[in-house]
Write a protein that holds these residues in place. Structure first.
Motif, PDB file in Angstrom:
ATOM      1  N   VAL A  23      44.277  39.722 100.515  1.00 35.67           N
ATOM      2  CA  VAL A  23      43.270  39.895 101.567  1.00 35.67           C
ATOM      3  C   VAL A  23      43.790  40.981 102.496  1.00 35.67           C
ATOM      4  O   VAL A  23      44.908  40.871 103.019  1.00 35.67           O
ATOM      5  N   ILE A  24      42.995  42.039 102.663  1.00 31.38           N
ATOM      6  CA  ILE A  24      43.339  43.129 103.585  1.00 31.38           C
ATOM      7  C   ILE A  24      42.166  43.263 104.537  1.00 31.38           C
ATOM      8  O   ILE A  24      41.071  43.655 104.132  1.00 31.38           O
TER       9      ILE A  24
ATOM     10  N   ILE B 151      49.378  46.136  97.742  1.00 26.96           N
ATOM     11  CA  ILE B 151      48.535  44.958  97.491  1.00 26.96           C
ATOM     12  C   ILE B 151      47.423  45.304  96.506  1.00 26.96           C
ATOM     13  O   ILE B 151      47.154  44.550  95.563  1.00 26.96           O
ATOM     14  N   TYR B 152      46.770  46.455  96.719  1.00 22.93           N
ATOM     15  CA  TYR B 152      45.740  46.873  95.762  1.00 22.93           C
ATOM     16  C   TYR B 152      46.320  47.015  94.351  1.00 22.93           C
ATOM     17  O   TYR B 152      45.695  46.634  93.362  1.00 22.93           O
TER      18      TYR B 152
ATOM     19  N   GLY C 274      31.676  47.785 103.529  1.00 22.62           N
ATOM     20  CA  GLY C 274      32.961  47.325 103.017  1.00 22.62           C
ATOM     21  C   GLY C 274      33.627  48.430 102.230  1.00 22.62           C
ATOM     22  O   GLY C 274      32.987  49.110 101.418  1.00 22.62           O
ATOM     23  N   LEU C 275      34.895  48.649 102.495  1.00 23.79           N
ATOM     24  CA  LEU C 275      35.665  49.650 101.750  1.00 23.79           C
ATOM     25  C   LEU C 275      36.726  48.994 100.864  1.00 23.79           C
ATOM     26  O   LEU C 275      37.104  49.550  99.841  1.00 23.79           O
ATOM     27  N   CYS C 276      37.191  47.799 101.257  1.00 21.22           N
ATOM     28  CA  CYS C 276      38.267  47.167 100.492  1.00 21.22           C
ATOM     29  C   CYS C 276      37.869  46.935  99.040  1.00 21.22           C
ATOM     30  O   CYS C 276      38.687  47.117  98.134  1.00 21.22           O
TER      31      CYS C 276
ATOM     32  N   GLY D 149      41.906  48.686  89.969  1.00 23.95           N
ATOM     33  CA  GLY D 149      41.871  47.669  88.925  1.00 23.95           C
ATOM     34  C   GLY D 149      42.129  46.268  89.421  1.00 23.95           C
ATOM     35  O   GLY D 149      42.629  45.415  88.687  1.00 23.95           O
ATOM     36  N   THR D 150      41.778  46.018  90.686  1.00 21.60           N
ATOM     37  CA  THR D 150      41.952  44.700  91.293  1.00 21.60           C
ATOM     38  C   THR D 150      40.565  44.093  91.471  1.00 21.60           C
ATOM     39  O   THR D 150      39.696  44.723  92.070  1.00 21.60           O
ATOM     40  N   VAL D 151      40.362  42.909  90.957  1.00 20.05           N
ATOM     41  CA  VAL D 151      39.014  42.352  90.819  1.00 20.05           C
ATOM     42  C   VAL D 151      38.526  41.768  92.149  1.00 20.05           C
ATOM     43  O   VAL D 151      39.164  40.877  92.705  1.00 20.05           O
ATOM     44  N   PRO D 152      37.390  42.243  92.668  1.00 21.93           N
ATOM     45  CA  PRO D 152      36.872  41.693  93.926  1.00 21.93           C
ATOM     46  C   PRO D 152      36.225  40.321  93.718  1.00 21.93           C
ATOM     47  O   PRO D 152      35.502  40.097  92.749  1.00 21.93           O
TER      48      PRO D 152
END
Length: 481
Positions: A301-302, A367-368, A384-386, A394-397
């Motif tokens: 979480v960022i 973290i990403y 939202g930008l995160c 390649g990090t799944v939202p």
């Protein structure tokens, strides 16, 4: 060639408190130089770092009437990455350790800034075809243009666009105070213009007087026309529906690139993301003090720690989340109750939760790169930008279906083998928990399908190039009208 002027209160790399700065710093340089001359006007805050201040060139200065006051206006100029930036200099308004202070103090500051941003144009002999204003801090620019500057031939036929980045912040104060600070005529303080529920509203002024309104996603453009999201301006936005467009923000794919990012310990692309993710996870675990396990499901979480971001949902089910086979890495700061909440869970589950109550750009990239999923359960989210950065890495939202989160994250469909993330619709803690558990089960039990989600996300295009094309179509339409 079109001449376009951006007016905003912040912009990377000079001054940043949120996503607005990324938009204003990145979008102008995305347009073709043959097609548009785009320039940017900003306040010359005292807190801008000296590495930028030392490069600014003095252009000129003059005195400007602001209601019954006479105010100094200095102009400084700096060219950066092919874009000309003008900085409005006034030590009285722009001193201090941060760009914003109290709302009451900021009202006067941005009345001055809005009028000065127009006043410098004739001095510079730069007449834009379009002035593109951003958020309430520039809300009076369209108002001044069509009132105080209307009789001046230099300012005639200039069109205005107003972009809402977050409707929650409106620049409200007492009507008599706004009259006194702005010097605007009596007739603009009526219920169909700047008056809003008994007060004066600078954002409403921008929305009322601008030729076109944009906001930062299609879904948010629809949501803000409803009372729940409309922050008491939904009626006005419904009335201006034909001039309201949603355009999703982008990110700079040169800066956010896991193959070349110096913060990524094991650089990767879509071809080797599966192998390199595990290595980056171990580097992240070392950095934040969690046990090194390259095969454990890790959620990041960022965020700013505010009510808007859905942290009450996380608090409600955090004990359930932390029961098994998971690690949780937080990076952010904000409301004390949420900072303390995450400190509490980090103390209670030291092998599972890492709470980093700060902002650290290098850690955010780690973290990403190292997490398997990013959690964004927002109550509302204009764009939202995160989630865009997460997809790029390649990090799944895992997101709530609101605003830009709904527009940019396609829910996983296990039957069609499609989708780029996981989502839930209702603002409900157990719906969020179910989405997380579904993602976790997919990660552990269907690894090929999970890797497919990762790769599809990395292949999405949320660069500014796409968004810039839509903005240029809007500018063309305005000038052809």
């Amino acid at each position: 060639m079109k001449k376009i002027l951006y007016v905003a209160s912040e912009c990377v790399p000079f001054i940043k408190t949120g996503g607005l700065a990324d938009v204003v710093g990145t979008l102008p340089k995305t347009f073709s130089k043959e097609e548009a001359d785009v320039r940017v006007v900003l306040p010359n805050y005292q807190c801008i770092k000296s590495e930028w201040k030392d490069k600014m060139q003095d252009v000129t200065f003059f005195s400007m009437d602001l209601s019954w006051r006479h105010q100094y206006v200095g102009i400084k100029e700096l060219e950066y990455e092919g874009i000309t930036f003008y900085f409005i200099d006034n030590e009285y308004y722009f001193a201090g350790p941060a760009p914003y202070s109290t709302m009451e103090g900021d009202i006067e500051k941005f009345c001055y800034f809005s009028k000065a941003a127009l006043s410098i144009l004739q001095v510079l002999n730069f007449k834009p075809d379009i002035i593109h204003c951003h958020d309430w801090q520039s809300g009076l620019v369209p108002v001044y243009l069509k009132t105080a500057f209307a009789a001046n031939p230099f300012y005639q036929n200039i069109k205005t666009v107003f972009t809402i980045h977050n409707l929650q912040f409106q620049g409200m104060t007492a009507i008599n105070r706004l009259k006194d600070l702005s010097g605007l005529p009596e007739e603009v303080f009526t219920s169909d213009k700047l008056e809003c529920y008994g007060g004066g509203n600078m954002l409403k002024g921008g929305l009322t007087y601008a030729d076109e309104i944009t906001t930062v996603s299609d879904t948010y453009a629809e949501e803000i026309q409803m009372p729940y999201y409309g922050e008491k301006l939904d009626g006005l936005l419904r009335a201006k529906n034909n001039h309201l467009t949603g355009i999703v923000n982008g990110i700079d794919y040169n800066i956010y690139n896991p193959a070349e990012d110096p913060a990524v310990g094991a650089p990767y692309s879509v071809s080797d993301v599966v192998e390199k993710k595990a290595a980056n996870k171990v580097l992240l675990q070392e950095r934040v003090g969690l046990p090194k396990k390259e095969d454990i499901f890790t959620i990041g979480v960022i965020s700013r720690l505010t009510d808007q971001k859905g942290f009450d949902l996380i608090d409600y089910v955090m004990d359930d989340l932390c029961q098994n086979d998971i690690q949780f890495v937080l990076l952010g700061s904000g409301d004390a109750k949420y900072e303390n909440m995450f400190r509490y869970y980090a103390h209670k589950y030291p092998a599972i939760v890492s709470a980093n109550i700060c902002y650290d750009d290098t850690l955010s990239k780690m973290i990403y790169a190292g997490c398997d999923a990013i959690l964004m359960p927002s109550r509302f989210e204009p764009c939202g930008l995160c989630q865009l950065m997460a997809l790029r890495y390649g990090t799944v939202p895992i997101v709530r279906e609101t605003g830009g989160l709904k527009d940019t994250v396609e829910p996983y469909n296990e039957y069609e083998e499609s989708g780029t993330g996981f989502s839930f619709m209702n603002y409900n803690a157990h719906d969020m928990l179910h989405a997380v558990e579904y993602a976790k089960a997919t990660y552990y039990e269907h690894k090929d399908e999970w890797n497919g989600i990762v790769k599809r996300g990395m292949e999405e295009d949320f660069s500014w190039t796409r968004s810039a094309g839509i903005y240029m179509e809007l500018y063309d339409k305005m000038l052809d009208a």
